[in-house]
Scaffold this active site. Sequence first.
Site, PDB file in Angstrom:
ATOM      1  CB  SER A 137      -0.956  -0.054   1.186  1.00 49.16           C
ATOM      2  OG  SER A 137      -2.106   0.706   0.899  1.00 49.16           O
ATOM      3  CE  LYS A 167       0.248   5.476  -1.939  1.00 51.59           C
ATOM      4  NZ  LYS A 167      -0.715   4.979  -2.861  1.00 51.59           N
ATOM      5  CD  GLN A 191      -5.068   7.761  -3.333  1.00 48.13           C
ATOM      6  OE1 GLN A 191      -4.289   6.819  -3.275  1.00 48.13           O
ATOM      7  NE2 GLN A 191      -5.229   8.635  -2.344  1.00 48.13           N
ATOM      8  CD  GLU A 224      -4.687   9.002   1.625  1.00 49.31           C
ATOM      9  OE1 GLU A 224      -5.148   8.747   0.492  1.00 49.31           O
ATOM     10  OE2 GLU A 224      -4.479   8.135   2.480  1.00 49.31           O
ATOM     11  CD1 TRP A 232      -7.476   3.644  -2.617  1.00 55.45           C
ATOM     12  CD2 TRP A 232      -8.957   5.013  -3.600  1.00 55.45           C
ATOM     13  NE1 TRP A 232      -7.270   4.922  -2.133  1.00 55.45           N
ATOM     14  CE2 TRP A 232      -8.165   5.775  -2.714  1.00 55.45           C
ATOM     15  CE3 TRP A 232      -9.959   5.650  -4.340  1.00 55.45           C
ATOM     16  CZ2 TRP A 232      -8.334   7.151  -2.537  1.00 55.45           C
ATOM     17  CZ3 TRP A 232     -10.135   7.021  -4.165  1.00 55.45           C
ATOM     18  CH2 TRP A 232      -9.327   7.757  -3.282  1.00 55.45           C
ATOM     19  CG  HIS A 255      -5.389  -2.706   0.653  1.00 52.11           C
ATOM     20  ND1 HIS A 255      -4.485  -2.832  -0.383  1.00 52.11           N
ATOM     21  CD2 HIS A 255      -5.072  -1.525   1.272  1.00 52.11           C
ATOM     22  CE1 HIS A 255      -3.667  -1.801  -0.375  1.00 52.11           C
ATOM     23  NE2 HIS A 255      -3.996  -1.000   0.619  1.00 52.11           N
TER      24      HIS A 255
END
Length: 435
Positions: A229, A233, A271, A279, A323, A360
């Site tokens: 998640s 990244k 997203q 965010e 997402w 997820h």
Amino acid sequence: RALVVGAVAALSLGLAATEIPRADATTATLVAAAAAGVEDEGADCPVPDLGSPASNSRLPDPFEKINGQRVTSKSEWRCRREEIKKLAERYVYGEKPGKPASVTGTVSRTGITVNVSANGRSAGFSAPVDLPSGSGPFPAVIVYGGFGADTATIKASGAAVISYDPFTVGKEGTARNNKQGAFYGIYGSSSSTGLLAAWAWGVSRIIDVIEQSGGSILKADATGVTGCSRYGKGAFTAGVFDQRIALTMPIESGSAGVPILRGVAQESGAQPLSSAYSEQPWLGDAFGSFTGNPSRLPVDTHEMVGMIAPRGLFIMENPHVDWLGAQSGSVAALAGAEVYKALGAGDNISYWSDVQDGTHCATRSEWRTPLQQNIQKFLVKSGNAAGVFRISSRKSGNLSQWRDWTTPVLTDNSPSPSPSPSPSPSPSGSPGTSP
Ligand code: MCU
């Protein structure tokens, strides 16, 4: 939220989960050891003025240099990669500074400490270590955050787990002009560098300390990185920006991770870029002017994938949560794989989104074997499994829709003014050179 609209469905039409085993095992062996001994091999490359970005709705050509000429040889890739690095820093992540004046620290069987000073300021952080069984020295996987990575399989495959809390290096929840953590303690709280590059800088400093430790516990040339998640990244960004990382394994990274930025902007349910930008300060401040028009970006994440080549890369994605932009993730992998192929390292990249469980960051049985094989090949250096592309039909992107360039057949060496007539067929230490 789980809606798959027309475009996505059409792209998936008639495609079952595809598995494309890669050939060329000999090349794989040669390039499996291709992690460089330095963070940035092309640091000495002359990079021309980056110019001002022209609009391009398709993916920029990874092989086209800033001067407009295309790369023709494998040896030219080193400096083309440096151009992409500068573009990625300028427009997407913000600058990741190199090794500071002083990096010290310790490696023990239970933890790593890192102390850094530069610019008259000091900062430090630490990370617990969990060794596998055996006497070592061991390869290691730096695991971002506390969830989503299958640490049991990592250890069972023979690698140590370094538990990295990236927030100690770059805290979430701050304003862009008040960034906190070890990185910003050195470079300033108003640094325009985003959290992902700051976290990557922290990973590089851990590797500095492992290198300096003498190698009795952890091996310096066998480091991997993973996370799920937002930590996916982060893991991706770390692999992009440090060529000492032999294996990069981002999991379900979503926008600002692996997926092409041009793609998430139009993928249903993914997203939005404005959301990923606001965010958390993950991306660099300069990305703010591109959230509404990614076509103007002179770089996209398929080229970050290309920056990882020819090193090991295993991209894991979840096609059940819109997402996460897994369709755009598959395009990044497919387009980036063209760089791997051009370098003769097509076997070193894997992509796997064909999974059952929609949760997820679940621990997934489907990924256990490829995870083990990647660790054996690139870290333990005992295996030679071919890379695999297993793209879920739920979120399968179409590369030809996204590119107007072809993949060059690269010669092994650049045309040199004084070609050295070498009788030896084995060019030593030349990454990506295939027989
Ligand atoms: C996929 O990573 C992020 C996502 O970008 C965020 O929008 C969401 O809030 O959190 C995800 C995550 O990190 O989940 C653990």
